[in-house]
Design a protein around this motif. Structure first.
Motif, PDB file in Angstrom:
ATOM      1  N   GLY A 134      16.713  40.743  32.774  1.00  0.00           N
ATOM      2  CA  GLY A 134      16.608  39.563  31.915  1.00  0.00           C
ATOM      3  C   GLY A 134      16.070  39.900  30.537  1.00  0.00           C
ATOM      4  O   GLY A 134      16.614  39.466  29.517  1.00  0.00           O
ATOM      5  N   GLY A 135      14.998  40.697  30.487  1.00  0.00           N
ATOM      6  CA  GLY A 135      14.420  41.075  29.204  1.00  0.00           C
ATOM      7  C   GLY A 135      15.368  41.918  28.373  1.00  0.00           C
ATOM      8  O   GLY A 135      15.508  41.709  27.161  1.00  0.00           O
ATOM      9  N   GLY A 136      16.046  42.873  29.000  1.00  0.00           N
ATOM     10  CA  GLY A 136      16.962  43.737  28.268  1.00  0.00           C
ATOM     11  C   GLY A 136      18.161  42.987  27.718  1.00  0.00           C
ATOM     12  O   GLY A 136      18.545  43.171  26.555  1.00  0.00           O
ATOM     13  N   LEU A 137      18.773  42.131  28.524  1.00  0.00           N
ATOM     14  CA  LEU A 137      19.931  41.362  28.060  1.00  0.00           C
ATOM     15  C   LEU A 137      19.548  40.400  26.940  1.00  0.00           C
ATOM     16  O   LEU A 137      20.298  40.214  25.974  1.00  0.00           O
ATOM     17  CB  LEU A 137      20.554  40.587  29.221  1.00  0.00           C
ATOM     18  CG  LEU A 137      21.316  41.407  30.257  1.00  0.00           C
ATOM     19  CD1 LEU A 137      21.777  40.520  31.412  1.00  0.00           C
ATOM     20  CD2 LEU A 137      22.518  42.099  29.622  1.00  0.00           C
ATOM     21  N   ALA A 138      18.377  39.784  27.068  1.00  0.00           N
ATOM     22  CA  ALA A 138      17.929  38.850  26.034  1.00  0.00           C
ATOM     23  C   ALA A 138      17.679  39.568  24.713  1.00  0.00           C
ATOM     24  O   ALA A 138      18.070  39.085  23.642  1.00  0.00           O
ATOM     25  CB  ALA A 138      16.666  38.130  26.503  1.00  0.00           C
ATOM     26  N   CYS A 166      18.929  32.812  25.407  1.00  0.00           N
ATOM     27  CA  CYS A 166      17.503  33.141  25.269  1.00  0.00           C
ATOM     28  C   CYS A 166      17.090  33.391  23.816  1.00  0.00           C
ATOM     29  O   CYS A 166      16.075  32.844  23.367  1.00  0.00           O
ATOM     30  CB  CYS A 166      17.138  34.340  26.145  1.00  0.00           C
ATOM     31  SG  CYS A 166      17.176  33.973  27.911  1.00  0.00           S
ATOM     32  N   PRO A 167      17.823  34.205  23.038  1.00  0.00           N
ATOM     33  CA  PRO A 167      17.439  34.360  21.627  1.00  0.00           C
ATOM     34  C   PRO A 167      17.511  33.045  20.857  1.00  0.00           C
ATOM     35  O   PRO A 167      16.709  32.797  19.957  1.00  0.00           O
ATOM     36  CB  PRO A 167      18.465  35.363  21.090  1.00  0.00           C
ATOM     37  CG  PRO A 167      18.975  36.073  22.281  1.00  0.00           C
ATOM     38  CD  PRO A 167      18.958  35.073  23.386  1.00  0.00           C
ATOM     39  N   ALA A 197      12.331  38.438  25.070  1.00  0.00           N
ATOM     40  CA  ALA A 197      12.328  39.291  26.260  1.00  0.00           C
ATOM     41  C   ALA A 197      11.701  38.571  27.454  1.00  0.00           C
ATOM     42  O   ALA A 197      12.251  38.588  28.566  1.00  0.00           O
ATOM     43  CB  ALA A 197      11.574  40.586  25.966  1.00  0.00           C
ATOM     44  N   VAL A 198      10.562  37.937  27.234  1.00  0.00           N
ATOM     45  CA  VAL A 198       9.883  37.236  28.340  1.00  0.00           C
ATOM     46  C   VAL A 198      10.713  36.043  28.793  1.00  0.00           C
ATOM     47  O   VAL A 198      10.805  35.753  29.993  1.00  0.00           O
ATOM     48  CB  VAL A 198       8.467  36.804  27.911  1.00  0.00           C
ATOM     49  CG1 VAL A 198       7.778  36.062  29.057  1.00  0.00           C
ATOM     50  CG2 VAL A 198       7.632  38.008  27.513  1.00  0.00           C
ATOM     51  N   LEU A 199      11.325  35.340  27.839  1.00  0.00           N
ATOM     52  CA  LEU A 199      12.169  34.202  28.203  1.00  0.00           C
ATOM     53  C   LEU A 199      13.362  34.642  29.041  1.00  0.00           C
ATOM     54  O   LEU A 199      13.744  33.984  30.017  1.00  0.00           O
ATOM     55  CB  LEU A 199      12.647  33.493  26.935  1.00  0.00           C
ATOM     56  CG  LEU A 199      13.363  32.156  27.117  1.00  0.00           C
ATOM     57  CD1 LEU A 199      12.459  31.136  27.797  1.00  0.00           C
ATOM     58  CD2 LEU A 199      13.838  31.627  25.765  1.00  0.00           C
ATOM     59  N   GLY A 200      13.960  35.795  28.691  1.00  0.00           N
ATOM     60  CA  GLY A 200      15.059  36.328  29.490  1.00  0.00           C
ATOM     61  C   GLY A 200      14.628  36.688  30.898  1.00  0.00           C
ATOM     62  O   GLY A 200      15.343  36.433  31.870  1.00  0.00           O
TER      63      GLY A 200
END
Length: 345
Positions: free
Chosen positions: A80-84, A279-280, A299-302
Motif C-alpha cells: 500500500g505504501g509503495g503503490l501510493a 491516495c495521493p 504512504a501511510v494512507l496507502g
C-alpha cells in the motif's frame, strides 16, 4: 499590508492540523494492522493473540500468527505504501491528478512479462521466488522506457501531456496482447494469471516481505530527502528550470524511481489498481502539496487502504475470501469518477 504575526500564526495552525491529521492516520493504521492480524480462519481471542505476540501461545498459534498472518499484514503495509508513493510521483511528473502506475503502463508492462513467464514455464516444477518479481520489474521498466522515448522530443522539455497520452495508448496495446495470451493458457496457468491480474496478498512468505521491504523503505526515504526537487517538478517547466532543476533528467530519474516502486509492489501483490490514484489525491487535500508532508502522509494512507481492503475481503464472504484487487476496485472506481467529474469542472 499583511501582518507578519498573522502569517506565522497561520503557518503554525497549518502545521498543527497536519500533525494532528498525521497522528490520527498513524493511529488508525496501527489499529487496522491489529484487526487485520486478528482476522483469519483460526479464531484467536485478544488475550491469545497478545500471548503469542509476547512470545507465548502454542506452536500452532505462533505458526498461524507469525508465518501466515503477520507476513500478510506487513505486505499490506509495504504494498500500500509503495503503490501510493509511486502514484504521487507519477501525478507530480505528469502534473495530472488522474495519473497512476496503472494509467501510465507500468502495471500493464509488469503484467505482460509475468504472463509471458507463466506461459513459458512448467508450473508443476518449483521455481525460484525471485523470478516473478524480476519479470514484473523488467516489464514495467521496459514499458516506462518506451513511454518516455515516445513522448520525448529532442531539444524540448518532456511534455507531461504527451507522457500521459502515450502511457494510455501503450497500456491499451499491452492489454490487447494480454488477451491474446490468456486464451492460450491451460486452466492451471489461467488461475495463476487471473489471481495475479486481480491482485491478492495470499500465498506470500517472509522471503517476499524481506525482498520488498528494503525497496519501499529505502526508496521512500530517498524520495523524502529530495522533497525540494519533487516540489519543483510540480511547477511550470520554465519556473523549475529557472530555479536550477534539470527538468528532463529529473523527470526521467523520478519516473524510474516510481517504476521500481510500483513494479516491486505489483510483483508481490499482483496488479492492484486505484491505490496509486486515490491516495495521493486524498493526501494532497489533507496534507498540502509540499512533498515533505505529502509523501509520508500518502504512504501511510496507502498502507491503511490496503490493510482495510484486505481485511474486508477476508470477512465479507467468510469463510471464503474475496481477492484484494476486487475490493479496492469497488472502493476506488467511484472515487475515480468523482475525480474525473471534478477535474472537468
Amino acid at each position: 499590508m499583511a501582518n507578519p504575526l498573522q502569517k506565522t500564526t497561520g503557518r503554525h495552525k497549518g502545521k498543527g492540523r497536519f500533525l494532528l491529521s498525521f497522528a490520527f492516520l498513524i493511529l488508525a493504521t496501527v489499529l487496522m494492522f491489529y484487526v487485520h492480524l486478528r482476522t483469519g480462519f483460526a479464531h484467536l481471542s485478544d488475550r491469545e493473540l497478545w500471548q503469542v505476540l509476547l512470545g507465548g501461545g502454542t506452536e500452532a498459534q505462533r505458526l498461524t500468527v507469525f508465518d501466515f498472518r503477520m507476513v500478510r499484514s506487513l505486505l499490506a503495509v509495504l504494498v500500500g505504501g509503495g503503490l501510493a508513493m509511486s502514484g504521487a510521483l507519477f501525478q507530480t511528473i505528469s502534473r495530472n491528478e488522474l495519473a497512476s502506475p496503472s494509467l501510465l503502463g507500468v502495471n500493464a508492462g509488469a503484467g505482460l512479462f509475468v504472463m509471458l513467464l507463466i506461459y513459458a514455464r512448467d508450473t508443476s516444477a518449483p521455481s525460484p521466488f525471485w523470478q516473478l518479481p524480476l519479470a514484473a520489474v523488467a516489464g514495467a521498466a521496459l514499458a516506462a522506457l518506451l513511454i518516455y522515448r515516445l513522448a520525448y522530443r529532442k531539444g524540448r522539455t518532456l511534455s507531461p501531456y504527451r507522457l500521459v497520452l502515450t502511457g494510455i495508448a501503450l497500456t491499451a496495446g499491452i492489454h490487447a496482447l494480454q488477451l491474446l495470451l490468456v486464451v492460450r493458457l491451460d486452466p492451471q496457468k489461467f488461475h495463476i494469471v487471473n489471481t495475479w491480474i486481480i491482485g491478492s496478498l495470499s500465498g506470500n512468505s517472509w522471503i517476499h516481505a524481506a525482498a520488498l521491504a528494503p525497496v519501499v523503505l529505502l526508496l521512500g526515504m530517498l524520495l523524502w530527502s529530495r522533497s525540494m526537487d519533487l516540489n519543483l517538478l510540480s511547477l511550470a517547466d520554465e519556473t523549475a528550470i529557472g530555479l536550477g532543476l534539470p527538468i528532463n533528467r529529473a523527470r526521467f530519474l523520478y519516473l524510474m524511481a516510481g517504476v521500481v516502486l510500483a513494479a516491486s509492489c505489483v510483483a508481490i501483490g499482483g496488479n492492484i489498481g486505484f491505490v496509486g490514484l486515490i491516495c495521493p489525491h486524498i493526501a494532497r487535500r489533507l496534507a498540502g502539496a509540499d512533498f515533505f508532508r505529502l509523501l509520508p502522509f500518502t504512504a501511510v494512507l496507502g498502507s491503511l487502504l490496503v490493510l482495510a481492503a484486505d481485511w474486508v475481503g477476508r470477512v465479507i464472504i467468510a469463510p471464503d475470501e474475496m481477492l484484494l484487487g476486487i475490493v479496492i476496485s469497488i472502493l476506488g472506481a467511484p472515487y475515480f469518477l468523482y475525480i474525473l467529474v471534478r477535474t472537468r469542472k
